[in-house]
Design a protein around this motif. Structure first.
Motif, PDB file in Angstrom:
ATOM      1  N   ALA A  49       0.844  -1.213   0.000  1.00 16.37           N
ATOM      2  CA  ALA A  49       0.000   0.000   0.000  1.00 16.37           C
ATOM      3  C   ALA A  49       0.874   1.256   0.000  1.00 16.37           C
ATOM      4  O   ALA A  49       0.602   2.225  -0.718  1.00 16.37           O
ATOM      5  CB  ALA A  49      -0.931  -0.004   1.214  1.00 16.37           C
ATOM      6  N   GLU A  50       1.949   1.226   0.782  1.00 12.51           N
ATOM      7  CA  GLU A  50       2.893   2.359   0.837  1.00 12.51           C
ATOM      8  C   GLU A  50       3.560   2.535  -0.534  1.00 12.51           C
ATOM      9  O   GLU A  50       3.694   3.643  -1.043  1.00 12.51           O
ATOM     10  CB  GLU A  50       3.956   2.102   1.917  1.00 12.51           C
ATOM     11  N   TYR A  51       3.940   1.408  -1.129  1.00 15.70           N
ATOM     12  CA  TYR A  51       4.576   1.435  -2.454  1.00 15.70           C
ATOM     13  C   TYR A  51       3.625   2.034  -3.496  1.00 15.70           C
ATOM     14  O   TYR A  51       4.011   2.884  -4.296  1.00 15.70           O
ATOM     15  CB  TYR A  51       4.982   0.015  -2.858  1.00 15.70           C
ATOM     16  N   GLU A  52       2.366   1.601  -3.448  1.00 16.21           N
ATOM     17  CA  GLU A  52       1.387   2.097  -4.434  1.00 16.21           C
ATOM     18  C   GLU A  52       1.196   3.606  -4.318  1.00 16.21           C
ATOM     19  O   GLU A  52       1.033   4.299  -5.314  1.00 16.21           O
ATOM     20  CB  GLU A  52       0.047   1.366  -4.281  1.00 16.21           C
ATOM     21  N   ARG A  53       1.264   4.127  -3.102  1.00 14.57           N
ATOM     22  CA  ARG A  53       1.138   5.585  -2.902  1.00 14.57           C
ATOM     23  C   ARG A  53       2.292   6.343  -3.558  1.00 14.57           C
ATOM     24  O   ARG A  53       2.167   7.517  -3.876  1.00 14.57           O
ATOM     25  CB  ARG A  53       1.108   5.911  -1.398  1.00 14.57           C
ATOM     26  N   MET A  54       3.430   5.655  -3.734  1.00 15.46           N
ATOM     27  CA  MET A  54       4.635   6.311  -4.253  1.00 15.46           C
ATOM     28  C   MET A  54       4.937   5.961  -5.720  1.00 15.46           C
ATOM     29  O   MET A  54       5.984   6.330  -6.239  1.00 15.46           O
ATOM     30  CB  MET A  54       5.840   5.894  -3.394  1.00 15.46           C
ATOM     31  N   MET A  55       4.038   5.246  -6.367  1.00 19.84           N
ATOM     32  CA  MET A  55       4.333   4.724  -7.709  1.00 19.84           C
ATOM     33  C   MET A  55       4.595   5.789  -8.767  1.00 19.84           C
ATOM     34  O   MET A  55       5.213   5.522  -9.786  1.00 19.84           O
ATOM     35  CB  MET A  55       3.217   3.788  -8.191  1.00 19.84           C
ATOM     36  N   ASP A  56       4.132   7.004  -8.514  1.00 23.94           N
ATOM     37  CA  ASP A  56       4.363   8.077  -9.497  1.00 23.94           C
ATOM     38  C   ASP A  56       5.856   8.420  -9.628  1.00 23.94           C
ATOM     39  O   ASP A  56       6.266   9.077 -10.567  1.00 23.94           O
ATOM     40  CB  ASP A  56       3.571   9.339  -9.109  1.00 23.94           C
ATOM     41  N   LYS A  57       6.670   7.919  -8.675  1.00 21.27           N
ATOM     42  CA  LYS A  57       8.127   8.184  -8.724  1.00 21.27           C
ATOM     43  C   LYS A  57       8.879   7.174  -9.598  1.00 21.27           C
ATOM     44  O   LYS A  57      10.080   7.304  -9.807  1.00 21.27           O
ATOM     45  CB  LYS A  57       8.705   8.162  -7.308  1.00 21.27           C
ATOM     46  N   ILE A  58       8.174   6.169 -10.120  1.00 26.00           N
ATOM     47  CA  ILE A  58       8.810   5.131 -10.949  1.00 26.00           C
ATOM     48  C   ILE A  58       9.305   5.741 -12.265  1.00 26.00           C
ATOM     49  O   ILE A  58       8.598   6.512 -12.907  1.00 26.00           O
ATOM     50  CB  ILE A  58       7.815   3.995 -11.268  1.00 26.00           C
ATOM     51  N   LYS A  59      10.516   5.352 -12.647  1.00 24.28           N
ATOM     52  CA  LYS A  59      11.087   5.807 -13.928  1.00 24.28           C
ATOM     53  C   LYS A  59      11.354   4.598 -14.825  1.00 24.28           C
ATOM     54  O   LYS A  59      11.687   3.526 -14.330  1.00 24.28           O
ATOM     55  CB  LYS A  59      12.432   6.514 -13.682  1.00 24.28           C
TER      56      LYS A  59
END
Length: 199
Positions: free
Chosen positions: A82-92
């Motif tokens: 869930a924490e990862y999904e909140r931050m997924m916009d940082k994926i390159k």
């Protein structure tokens, strides 16, 4: 810089996702650190890299062993995802590997074999612009035995209709490289070509 290339013998290509096609590893690492800190665990980059490609529940089991903790793998795993999904916009995107997928799309069968879960894996592929290039995805939801067991990659080969020895696997983690070799496949470590994880 040496160029990443397809082996002339390859009749099918299998790509790991996290750390191979998508630069998700720093995001996963921060998500693990944030969640584990709540439980008093200082999660190291070295430990994280040693478990690259291992699904989250199995990772928490290993963390329990190494740190002498008694975390509930399912619950803490869900918190971390869930924490990862909140931050997924940082994926390159990792362009040299993505370029290979685009170059060989329609020329050779291509599959993704990941230790991640199906829903978030498709979301990652969408973020990096590969959703329309991938038809076969084998995730942690599809196997009994995750990497370093060869089942993930053997299922990819089966779905592509290509013999294991004719498949070339692209990986960034040691568990995945072990899985590819155990499957009898050609294994290419993408981190030999560039540094995907700077911790």
């Amino acid at each position: 810089m040496q160029k990443l290339e397809i082996d002339p013998k390859a009749k099918g290509l299998i790509f790991d996702l996290d750390g191979t096609l998508a630069d998700t590893m720093p995001v996963h690492f921060v998500a693990y650190q944030k969640i584990l800190k709540k439980y008093g665990i200082d999660y190291s980059a070295k430990m994280f890299l040693a478990l690259a490609g291992v699904p989250v529940v199995e990772t928490i089991v290993k963390i329990n062993e190494v740190y002498g903790a008694s975390l509930n793998p399912e619950e803490v795993g869900n918190e971390k995802e869930a924490e990862y999904e909140r931050m997924m916009d940082k994926i390159k995107p990792i362009d040299p590997v993505i370029d290979l997928v685009k170059q060989y799309h329609g020329k050779l069968p291509i599959a993704v074999g990941t230790g991640g879960y199906t829903r978030l894996s498709w979301k990652t592929l969408e973020i990096i612009g590969l959703k329309d290039y991938i038809e076969i995805l084998v995730s942690a939801n599809d196997v009994q035995n995750p990497k370093p067991h060869p089942e993930t990659f053997l299922r990819c080969a089966e779905q592509m209709g290509v013999k294991p020895e004719d498949c070339q696997v692209f990986e960034d983690g040691e568990p995945g490289m072990k899985a590819a070799r155990a499957a009898g496949m050609m294994a290419t470590l993408v981190t030999d070509y560039y540094d995907v994880f700077k911790a």
